[in-house]
Scaffold this motif. Structure first.
Motif, PDB file in Angstrom:
ATOM      1  N   SER A  55      34.469  23.144  16.662  1.00  0.00           N
ATOM      2  CA  SER A  55      34.816  24.125  17.892  1.00  0.00           C
ATOM      3  C   SER A  55      35.115  23.398  19.102  1.00  0.00           C
ATOM      4  O   SER A  55      35.995  23.753  19.619  1.00  0.00           O
ATOM      5  CB  SER A  55      33.123  24.686  18.038  1.00  0.00           C
ATOM      6  N   GLN A  59      38.839  23.465  21.164  1.00  0.00           N
ATOM      7  CA  GLN A  59      38.960  23.916  22.517  1.00  0.00           C
ATOM      8  C   GLN A  59      39.613  22.938  23.240  1.00  0.00           C
ATOM      9  O   GLN A  59      40.519  23.410  24.086  1.00  0.00           O
ATOM     10  CB  GLN A  59      37.373  23.879  23.295  1.00  0.00           C
ATOM     11  N   GLN A  60      39.760  21.733  22.713  1.00  0.00           N
ATOM     12  CA  GLN A  60      40.583  20.564  23.466  1.00  0.00           C
ATOM     13  C   GLN A  60      41.833  20.813  22.903  1.00  0.00           C
ATOM     14  O   GLN A  60      42.971  20.636  23.767  1.00  0.00           O
ATOM     15  CB  GLN A  60      39.857  19.099  22.866  1.00  0.00           C
ATOM     16  N   ASP A 250      42.413  33.769  22.799  1.00  0.00           N
ATOM     17  CA  ASP A 250      41.223  33.210  23.346  1.00  0.00           C
ATOM     18  C   ASP A 250      40.286  32.797  22.194  1.00  0.00           C
ATOM     19  O   ASP A 250      39.227  33.174  21.904  1.00  0.00           O
ATOM     20  CB  ASP A 250      40.303  34.180  24.045  1.00  0.00           C
ATOM     21  N   ASN A 251      40.978  32.152  21.378  1.00  0.00           N
ATOM     22  CA  ASN A 251      40.026  31.531  20.172  1.00  0.00           C
ATOM     23  C   ASN A 251      39.500  32.679  19.103  1.00  0.00           C
ATOM     24  O   ASN A 251      38.584  32.089  18.427  1.00  0.00           O
ATOM     25  CB  ASN A 251      39.028  30.590  20.581  1.00  0.00           C
TER      26      ASN A 251
END
Length: 436
Positions: A55, A59-60, A250-251
């Protein structure tokens, strides 16, 4: 710098999360060594902490690739221009590296006899400066990092796209570095086995030997053999002959299967099925003729309805309902110049009125879009309404309003086709098998 996934920290007091972020950034830039890649994979495969590591890594990756997509080629051109202007000095380069936290130590002078120093200093400076500027210009043009093996190639580009910061054109080879497709552009990638992927911007992806990792954006896949698609919240395994559409915002991913079968982590989808937020539903796509009654689809988490509101002199209003199976949702009553928004169930705030742009009896293009318990209503680039809605909803238009809402086009799940014309073999060749 080695790190132990079990302790969660690397050398120099670096925490586990900081090390994962650093490795994910290096992966996005294509700068990890074999040892770094093994360390990165160890973090992701850790039986206890692998999920949290994955996760954080996603994000990175999203941060790095979003920055690249936002900066685009204009940023790279500006940097190259500055380098050209200051080609006789490395001041700009040293300042940029310092601000990025990547300053390099200066070279220590080497003593030499005074007579030889006077003879050689000017030529050495000219040669060193020429090599340094050439290296920087090459990096600006071709992106950072060393290109690896060719995984696929570019079949077609509409607009622009880049690999590791360097421009992609038809025929370009694609390795493991980040592929960035800006908004309004489209890219078609082809694998040696005949598999194809259409990417619509803004999109960020990394090619694999038999698949692709999609951080954000839309993708339409034609799998000649088994094709694996890595997503921020799931993994899609498309079987040979499968045609699958993907959307990541947005993931959060949405998957639709046009033909064949594809497996997610928790379920298998067949042709004509879609899934988002672990909710499966029939993948629907229709266009209603002007004046015809629009079909009422089944509730689903993600859908889009486009149309034009065309008033006539006898019009009093048009009712549009957005609700789940229990009639929990919204009722939108559109009148010339205004719209009334009413919760289907009693609300302490009561109905509210929203002004509509343009002439009261003029035509108005509208887009209703539901995604992740959220409804938006827009006219062109103008946002008219944002409201929370149930997890899965359907939109209904009364028969009496059909003459007012024209050119209706609806789809749920991912978009059934790429937005721009594409190579005939990529997706449109199988248009007859697209969702009904």
């Amino acid at each position: 710098m080695d790190a132990d996934p079990t302790t969660g920290a690397g050398d120099g007091g670096q925490t586990r999360d900081e090390r994962i972020s650093e490795l994910a950034t290096g992966f996005a830039l294509g700068e990890l060594s074999d040892a770094d890649l093994r360390e990165f994979y160890d973090f992701l495969r850790d039986p206890r902490e692998g999920s949290s590591a994955a996760s954080l890594a996603w994000q990175q990756l999203g941060v790095v690739t979003d920055l690249r997509a936002g900066m685009g080629t204009a940023f790279q051109d500006t940097v190259k221009h500055r380098l050209d202007l200051e080609g006789r000095s490395d001041r700009f380069t040293r300042t940029a590296r310092s601000r990025l936290g990547n300053a390099r130590p200066s070279l220590e002078p080497v003593a030499m006899p005074e007579s030889r120093r006077q003879l050689r200093l000017a030529p050495l400076l000219l040669i060193a400066g020429a090599i340094f500027i050439a290296a920087l210009v090459f990096a600006a043009r071709h992106g950072r990092g060393t290109a690896g093996e060719t995984l696929c190639r570019v079949l077609e580009v509409e607009g622009e796209a880049s690999l590791g910061g360097g421009a992609l054109v038809a025929g370009s080879n694609v390795d493991h570095r980040q592929v960035v497709v800006p908004g309004g552009s489209q890219l078609v990638l082809a694998w040696s086995d005949g598999s194809l992927a259409v990417l619509a911007g803004p999109a960020n992806a990394v090619a694999q030997s038999a698949g692709i990792s999609l951080t954000n954006g839309g993708a339409w896949i034609v799998a000649a053999n088994q094709f694996v698609c890595g997503l921020p919240d799931d993994t899609v395994r498309a079987e040979a002959g499968c045609r699958v559409a993907l959307s990541v915002v947005d993931n959060r991913s949405v998957v639709g299967v046009s033909s064949g079968t594809a497996s997610l982590t928790s379920r298998t989808l067949k042709a004509g099925e879609a899934a988002s937020s672990s909710i499966p539903y029939a993948w629907t796509n229709w266009a209603a003729a002007d004046g015809a009654h629009a079909p009422h689809p089944e509730p689903s988490p993600d859908w889009v309805l486009d149309g034009t509101l065309a008033w006539d002199e006898h019009a009093e209003g048009a009712d549009v309902g957005i609700a789940d199976g229990s009639l929990n949702g919204l009722l939108l009553t559109l009148s010339p110049g205004t719209m009334q928004v009413t919760r289907s169930r009693a609300s302490s705030s009561g109905p509210r009125t929203v002004p509509l742009p343009g002439a009261p009896l003029g035509q108005l293009t509208l887009r209703f879009a539901a995604s992740h318990r959220h409804l938006t209503l827009a006219s062109g680039t103008m946002l008219l309404l944002q409201e929370d809605i149930p997890a899965a909803t359907a939109i209904s238009i009364g028969p009496a309003n059909a003459r007012l809402l024209q050119g209706l086009r609806f789809h749920n799940g991912p978009a059934p086709h790429p937005p721009l014309p594409v190579h005939a073999q990529a997706w449109l060749a199988g248009a007859e098998t697209s969702p009904p």
